[in-house]
Write an enzyme that holds these catalytic residues in place. Sequence first.
Site, short mmCIF file in Angstrom:
data_model
loop_
_atom_site.label_atom_id
_atom_site.label_comp_id
_atom_site.label_asym_id
_atom_site.label_seq_id
_atom_site.Cartn_x
_atom_site.Cartn_y
_atom_site.Cartn_z
N LYS A 145 0.82 -1.23 0.01
CA LYS A 145 -0.15 0.04 -0.07
C LYS A 145 0.87 1.37 -0.12
CE LYS A 145 -3.51 2.41 2.63
NZ LYS A 145 -4.70 2.41 3.85
N GLU A 178 10.56 -4.35 4.59
CA GLU A 178 10.68 -5.85 4.21
C GLU A 178 10.52 -6.05 2.82
OE1 GLU A 178 9.06 -4.75 6.97
OE2 GLU A 178 9.26 -6.03 8.55
N GLY A 230 -4.89 -1.53 5.13
CA GLY A 230 -3.87 -2.71 4.58
C GLY A 230 -4.51 -4.16 4.99
N ARG A 231 -4.85 -4.43 6.03
CA ARG A 231 -5.39 -5.57 6.45
C ARG A 231 -6.57 -5.75 5.77
NH1 ARG A 231 -4.23 -2.34 10.50
NH2 ARG A 231 -5.61 -1.46 11.73
N GLU A 274 -4.29 -6.47 14.90
CA GLU A 274 -3.69 -5.38 14.50
C GLU A 274 -4.71 -4.35 14.41
OE1 GLU A 274 -1.74 -3.90 10.63
OE2 GLU A 274 0.00 -5.00 11.59
N HIS A 292 -4.70 -32.87 18.45
CA HIS A 292 -3.73 -33.76 18.94
C HIS A 292 -2.47 -32.60 19.32
CE1 HIS A 292 -5.26 -37.57 17.91
NE2 HIS A 292 -6.09 -36.84 16.98
N LYS A 315 9.44 -0.61 14.00
CA LYS A 315 9.94 -0.32 12.94
C LYS A 315 11.19 0.93 12.80
CE LYS A 315 5.86 -0.65 9.95
NZ LYS A 315 4.84 0.15 9.22
O1 LIG Z 1 1.09 -2.70 2.31
P1 LIG Z 1 2.15 -2.15 3.08
O2 LIG Z 1 2.16 -0.56 3.10
O3 LIG Z 1 3.52 -2.58 2.53
O4 LIG Z 1 2.09 -2.54 4.48
C1 LIG Z 1 2.07 -3.75 4.85
C2 LIG Z 1 1.53 -4.03 6.41
O5 LIG Z 1 2.33 -3.36 7.32
C3 LIG Z 1 1.59 -2.72 8.22
O6 LIG Z 1 1.42 -1.33 7.90
C4 LIG Z 1 1.91 -2.87 9.50
O7 LIG Z 1 2.11 -4.28 9.90
C5 LIG Z 1 0.05 -3.41 7.97
O8 LIG Z 1 -1.01 -2.76 8.38
C6 LIG Z 1 0.21 -3.63 6.27
O9 LIG Z 1 -0.80 -4.61 5.95
#
Ligand SMILES: O=P(O)(O)OC[C@H]1O[C@](O)(CO)[C@@H](O)[C@@H]1O
Length: 568
Positions: A205, A211, A272-273, A360, A394, A523
Site C-alpha cells: 500500500k 521488508e 492494509g489488512r 492489528e 492432537h 520499525k
Molecule cells: O502494504 P504495506 O504498506 O507494505 O504494509 C504492509 C503491512 O504493514 C502494516 O502497515 C503494519 O504491519 C500493515 O498494516 C500492512 O498490512
Amino acid sequence: MDIQQKIAHYYETVLSKTHLRTLLDNDERNKHLVTEFDGILLDYSHEKVDAELISQFQQLADNTNLFATLKDIQSGIKFNSTENRAVLHTALRTPEAQQVIVDGQNVIPDVYQILNRVKTFTESVRSGTFLGYTKKQLLNTVVIGIGGSYLGIEFIYEALRTHHEGQLKSKGRQLRFLANVDPVDTIRALQGLNVEETIFVINSKTFTTAETIMNAKVCRNWILEQYKLLGHENAKEILESHLTAVSTNLAETGKFGINEQRVFGFWDWVGGRYSVTSAIGVLPLSLQFGYDYIAQVLNGAHSIDQHLVNEKQVSRNLPVLLGLLGWYRASIQKYQALALIPYAQCLLRFPAHVQQVHMESNGKTALVYPDKHEQYLKSACPFIFGEPGTNSQHSFFQLIHQGSQVIPCEFIGYAKSQAETGASNPAAVRDQHDELMSNYFAQVDALARGKTKEEVVAEGVKEELQHHKVFPGDRCSLQILFQNEANPYNVGQLLALYEHRVLVEGILWGINPFDQWGVELGKVLAKNVRSVLLKNVENHQNLDFAGFNANSATKNLISHYRAFQGKQ
Ligand SMILES: O=P(O)(O)OC[C@H]1O[C@](O)(CO)[C@@H](O)[C@@H]1O
C-alpha cells in the site's frame, strides 16, 4: 445502571453461576440460539447466553447506535478518526450501479476502472497474449508483500486451490508468496522457478515497507541475473515484462522501474489488512484462478456487507452476533484468548489471516473519545491462535479441555468436502468427511458438558486417577457451518464475516480498529539497528554505536551477534 453494567450484572449473578450443561438441557433455549443466512449457519447455543442476554445485546446495539454507525461507515464517513480516513473496503465489492461518496465524489467508477484493468491484464497473461521478455508464457506468479498485503491472499489461495473448479482454473500455474525479509524465504519462494515464465506482483500500500522493498530489490536482481545467464541484458525491458505492482504510492512504483501500465492503484480508504478485495488480492488471485472465478469472492463478501447493515435483529445478524459475543467474552467474561478451529484443511491459513485482521485492528486500548477519568480500556482484544481440526486436537486441545483458563473456541465446518466433487469414489470421501466432522461436533459437546467426578466414578476409574479424568466443562464455543463445500463465494463471505466482527467489537469498545500505531516503534528501532550494522559490516570486535540510543543490554546483544559472525 447502563446497559453494559446491566449485562455484567446479569452475567455475574445468573449466567456465570449456571453451568453450560444446565443451559444446554433447555431445548427451548437451544432452538433460539441458532441462525442462518445465505448458506451459513451460526450456532451459538454453546455460549454462555440465553434469551434474556440476547435481548440485552439488542439494547446494547440500539443504545450505542451500532446499526446507524455501520451504515455511516459504509456510506463513507471518516470513521478512521486518528488518520482522518474513510473506511470503505466494502466499496471494493459494491455493485457497479451503486454510489459511494467520499469527499463529494462517487468512488465506485474508480473501483471498477481498476477491476477492469485487472481483468484485462490477467486474462492477457493467462491466455498468453502478454508474455515474458523471451516470449514465454507467464505461468508462475510470485507475490511480494507482508501483513495485510500477504496474509489474506494466502488464506484465499489455500482455501481455493483444492476446490474442484479452482483446480481446473489454475492447472499448470503456480502462485508463491514472499513475505519475510529472511533470505531463506526468498530461496523458498524462488526455488525451481524459470525466470522466463515468472511474473512478480509487488504488493505494498505504502511502497515503503522495509521488508517488501528489500525483497522486491532482491527479486529484481534475481530476474536480471537469471536473464544475464541466458545472455539477455536489456534491464528496462526485462523488468517491464516481469514486474507488476499494487500500491497507493504511484510515484515510488515508477521510481522502482515498473511500467505504469502494470501498476494497479487503490485508495487510502482501504486499510492494509482490509485490502484483500482490492487489486492487492484480486490481481494475484486472478492470475492464478482467473478473474471471473475470483469475482465470486467479491460477491460473497458483498452479501455479508449487506447483511451487516440490513439485518437489525442482533439474533439474526451473523457478523454482529460474532462481534457481540467477542466483546462479551473479553469484557464481561474476561477471557483473554480465542481459538479458531476450522475443521477444513483448506482453511489452514485462515487463523493467521484473522490474527492480523483482528489483533492489528483491535490490539489496542486507547479510547477514541477519552474523558478525564479514562483514556484506556481495561480489557479488549483477545490473543488469537488456531490450527485446523483434527490436528489441533492432537496439539493444544489438552489445555483447552483441562487447562487453568477458559479459551473460547470458534469452530468452522462445511457440510460437504471439497474433495467430493470429481472424486472417483464420492461415497468414500463423504465417509472420511463425516469422520472429520464427528470430531467437530464431539469437541463442542465435550467442552460444554465436561465430565463430572460422578461420571468418572461410575465408569469404574481407579480412585487415584479419578481427579485426572474429570473435565470441568462449561467452556464456551460457537459453530459456523457452511451448507456447501469451501468455494469462492463462501470464502468471500467468511472473509467479510470476520472483517465486520472486528469492527463491531471495535465500536463496542470505543477504539479505532483502523490505525496501527503499535507497529511503528519497532520499525523505527529496526532502522536504527540497521544503520549500526551497516556502519560496522566488517567490525566483529568493538562496534561503533555513536548516535544509537539504546540500553547497554541491547548493545551487548548486537555485539555478540557480530562477534559470532567473526568466529564463523
Ligand atoms: O502494504 P504495506 O504498506 O507494505 O504494509 C504492509 C503491512 O504493514 C502494516 O502497515 C503494519 O504491519 C500493515 O498494516 C500492512 O498490512
